[in-house]
Design a protein around this motif. Structure first.
Motif, mmCIF file in Angstrom:
data_model
loop_
_atom_site.group_PDB
_atom_site.id
_atom_site.type_symbol
_atom_site.label_atom_id
_atom_site.label_comp_id
_atom_site.label_asym_id
_atom_site.label_seq_id
_atom_site.Cartn_x
_atom_site.Cartn_y
_atom_site.Cartn_z
ATOM 1 N N THR A 136 0.816 -1.218 0.000
ATOM 2 C CA THR A 136 0.000 0.000 0.000
ATOM 3 C C THR A 136 0.849 1.267 0.000
ATOM 4 O O THR A 136 0.305 2.365 -0.118
ATOM 5 N N CYS A 137 2.170 1.118 0.135
ATOM 6 C CA CYS A 137 3.067 2.280 0.180
ATOM 7 C C CYS A 137 3.885 2.431 -1.101
ATOM 8 O O CYS A 137 4.852 3.199 -1.134
ATOM 9 N N LEU A 138 3.506 1.696 -2.132
ATOM 10 C CA LEU A 138 4.185 1.796 -3.429
ATOM 11 C C LEU A 138 3.217 2.325 -4.483
ATOM 12 O O LEU A 138 2.131 1.767 -4.666
ATOM 13 N N ALA A 139 3.620 3.372 -5.163
ATOM 14 C CA ALA A 139 2.842 3.859 -6.297
ATOM 15 C C ALA A 139 3.070 2.904 -7.468
ATOM 16 O O ALA A 139 4.082 2.193 -7.500
ATOM 17 N N PRO A 140 2.167 2.866 -8.423
ATOM 18 C CA PRO A 140 2.373 1.984 -9.584
ATOM 19 C C PRO A 140 3.730 2.258 -10.245
ATOM 20 O O PRO A 140 4.096 3.400 -10.503
ATOM 21 N N GLY A 141 4.501 1.198 -10.446
ATOM 22 C CA GLY A 141 5.825 1.308 -11.062
ATOM 23 C C GLY A 141 6.942 1.716 -10.126
ATOM 24 O O GLY A 141 8.107 1.734 -10.515
ATOM 25 N N GLU A 142 6.616 2.057 -8.895
ATOM 26 C CA GLU A 142 7.635 2.482 -7.933
ATOM 27 C C GLU A 142 8.297 1.262 -7.300
ATOM 28 O O GLU A 142 7.655 0.253 -7.051
ATOM 29 N N ALA A 143 9.587 1.363 -7.039
ATOM 30 C CA ALA A 143 10.339 0.280 -6.399
ATOM 31 C C ALA A 143 10.591 0.624 -4.937
ATOM 32 O O ALA A 143 10.690 1.806 -4.572
ATOM 33 N N PRO A 144 10.717 -0.393 -4.084
ATOM 34 C CA PRO A 144 11.070 -0.133 -2.682
ATOM 35 C C PRO A 144 12.432 0.546 -2.577
ATOM 36 O O PRO A 144 13.355 0.230 -3.327
ATOM 37 N N ARG A 145 12.546 1.486 -1.659
ATOM 38 C CA ARG A 145 13.820 2.191 -1.425
ATOM 39 C C ARG A 145 14.774 1.391 -0.562
ATOM 40 O O ARG A 145 15.967 1.699 -0.506
ATOM 41 N N TYR A 146 14.262 0.399 0.148
ATOM 42 C CA TYR A 146 15.063 -0.381 1.089
ATOM 43 C C TYR A 146 14.881 -1.865 0.803
ATOM 44 O O TYR A 146 13.762 -2.306 0.540
ATOM 45 N N PRO A 147 15.940 -2.657 0.927
ATOM 46 C CA PRO A 147 15.777 -4.110 0.777
ATOM 47 C C PRO A 147 15.069 -4.694 1.995
ATOM 48 O O PRO A 147 15.093 -4.108 3.085
ATOM 49 N N ALA A 148 14.449 -5.838 1.811
ATOM 50 C CA ALA A 148 13.807 -6.542 2.923
ATOM 51 C C ALA A 148 14.875 -7.049 3.882
ATOM 52 O O ALA A 148 15.922 -7.542 3.453
ATOM 53 N N VAL A 149 14.629 -6.885 5.178
ATOM 54 C CA VAL A 149 15.539 -7.362 6.227
ATOM 55 C C VAL A 149 14.702 -7.820 7.413
ATOM 56 O O VAL A 149 13.547 -7.435 7.545
ATOM 57 N N THR A 150 15.311 -8.596 8.285
ATOM 58 C CA THR A 150 14.642 -8.906 9.542
ATOM 59 C C THR A 150 14.861 -7.742 10.508
ATOM 60 O O THR A 150 15.758 -6.907 10.309
ATOM 61 N N VAL A 151 14.071 -7.704 11.554
ATOM 62 C CA VAL A 151 14.243 -6.689 12.595
ATOM 63 C C VAL A 151 15.667 -6.752 13.141
ATOM 64 O O VAL A 151 16.331 -5.726 13.303
ATOM 65 N N GLU A 152 16.160 -7.960 13.404
ATOM 66 C CA GLU A 152 17.525 -8.108 13.934
ATOM 67 C C GLU A 152 18.558 -7.568 12.948
ATOM 68 O O GLU A 152 19.479 -6.843 13.352
ATOM 69 N N GLU A 153 18.428 -7.901 11.664
ATOM 70 C CA GLU A 153 19.386 -7.402 10.669
ATOM 71 C C GLU A 153 19.360 -5.876 10.614
ATOM 72 O O GLU A 153 20.409 -5.222 10.524
ATOM 73 N N HIS A 154 18.166 -5.307 10.665
ATOM 74 C CA HIS A 154 18.028 -3.843 10.654
ATOM 75 C C HIS A 154 18.763 -3.230 11.850
ATOM 76 O O HIS A 154 19.535 -2.278 11.694
ATOM 77 N N HIS A 155 18.551 -3.779 13.038
ATOM 78 C CA HIS A 155 19.199 -3.232 14.226
ATOM 79 C C HIS A 155 20.714 -3.392 14.168
ATOM 80 O O HIS A 155 21.453 -2.468 14.539
ATOM 81 N N ARG A 156 21.186 -4.515 13.722
ATOM 82 C CA ARG A 156 22.635 -4.708 13.598
ATOM 83 C C ARG A 156 23.246 -3.661 12.663
ATOM 84 O O ARG A 156 24.286 -3.091 12.951
ATOM 85 N N GLU A 157 22.578 -3.402 11.547
ATOM 86 C CA GLU A 157 23.083 -2.412 10.604
ATOM 87 C C GLU A 157 23.052 -1.007 11.210
ATOM 88 O O GLU A 157 24.004 -0.232 11.044
ATOM 89 N N MET A 158 22.006 -0.667 11.916
ATOM 90 C CA MET A 158 21.922 0.662 12.527
ATOM 91 C C MET A 158 23.008 0.842 13.587
ATOM 92 O O MET A 158 23.627 1.905 13.667
ATOM 93 N N TYR A 159 23.249 -0.189 14.404
ATOM 94 C CA TYR A 159 24.316 -0.106 15.399
ATOM 95 C C TYR A 159 25.688 -0.015 14.729
ATOM 96 O O TYR A 159 26.547 0.738 15.174
ATOM 97 N N ARG A 160 25.871 -0.751 13.634
ATOM 98 C CA ARG A 160 27.159 -0.694 12.917
ATOM 99 C C ARG A 160 27.388 0.717 12.382
ATOM 100 O O ARG A 160 28.466 1.277 12.514
ATOM 101 N N ARG A 161 26.344 1.310 11.778
ATOM 102 C CA ARG A 161 26.480 2.666 11.245
ATOM 103 C C ARG A 161 26.762 3.684 12.337
ATOM 104 O O ARG A 161 27.517 4.645 12.136
ATOM 105 N N THR A 162 26.118 3.516 13.479
ATOM 106 C CA THR A 162 26.233 4.491 14.557
ATOM 107 C C THR A 162 27.520 4.326 15.362
ATOM 108 O O THR A 162 28.154 5.318 15.711
ATOM 109 N N TYR A 163 27.886 3.093 15.638
ATOM 110 C CA TYR A 163 29.001 2.841 16.562
ATOM 111 C C TYR A 163 30.191 2.163 15.906
ATOM 112 O O TYR A 163 31.194 1.938 16.558
ATOM 113 N N GLY A 164 30.081 1.794 14.623
ATOM 114 C CA GLY A 164 31.121 1.011 13.955
ATOM 115 C C GLY A 164 32.296 1.743 13.467
ATOM 116 O O GLY A 164 32.745 2.765 13.576
#
Length: 164
Positions: A136-164
């Motif tokens: 419901t958040c995609l207009a016709p022909g629009e692609a997702p801006r973010y790849p699919a991830v699990t909640v854990e993968e998302h948090h690991r990446e955010m911590y890596r960006r912030t503290y890595g």
């Protein structure tokens, strides 16, 4: 999360799997008074967005929370309102909605002259739950801006960006 689902034309229970067996953190934060002659950029907490789904914030009576207004390109004070909570959307909500809903950029500058306390409750969801752009958040022909991830993968990446 049910209200968010309904606002996106999804069934109210759409996020039930995200809410089951969820990671959550409750913190008690103390902000000493900042000096009147504080250096530019000196903050009680620097500008950031919250990583997870939702943050519920209880503030004491002392001001300090500031929210970035993209349109005016300035910070505005989110004055405490007795008996209420501030609700912040986190980065996972932005990811799900393809930035239709954005996480809230905020900081704390305690210029009250008094000690300030706040109690944030960070609701991050089930670590194994998949976070991917909602149809419901995609207009016709629009692609997702973010790849699919699990909640854990998302948090690991955010911590890596912030503290890595």
């Amino acid at each position: 999360m049910g209200a968010i689902a309904l606002s996106l034309q999804l069934p109210e229970e759409h996020f039930a799997g995200f809410c089951r067996d969820s990671m959550s953190t409750l913190r008690l934060l103390h902000y000493p008074p900042q000096p009147a002659n504080a250096a530019p950029g000196e903050k009680g907490c620097g500008a950031h967005t919250d990583f997870g789904g939702l943050t519920l914030l209880l503030q004491d009576e002392n001001p300090g929370l500031q929210v970035w207004d993209r349109h005016s390109k300035s910070w505005f004070h989110a004055a405490p309102v007795p008996g209420t909570y501030v609700v912040n959307l986190g980065d996972m909500i932005a990811r799900w909605t393809n930035d239709q809903y954005r996480s809230t950029l905020h900081r704390v500058v305690n210029m009250s002259g008094r000690e300030r306390y706040s109690v944030p409750f960070f609701f991050s969801g089930n670590p194994d739950h998949l976070v991917e752009c909602l149809p419901t958040c995609l207009a016709p022909g629009e692609a997702p801006r973010y790849p699919a991830v699990t909640v854990e993968e998302h948090h690991r990446e955010m911590y890596r960006r912030t503290y890595g």
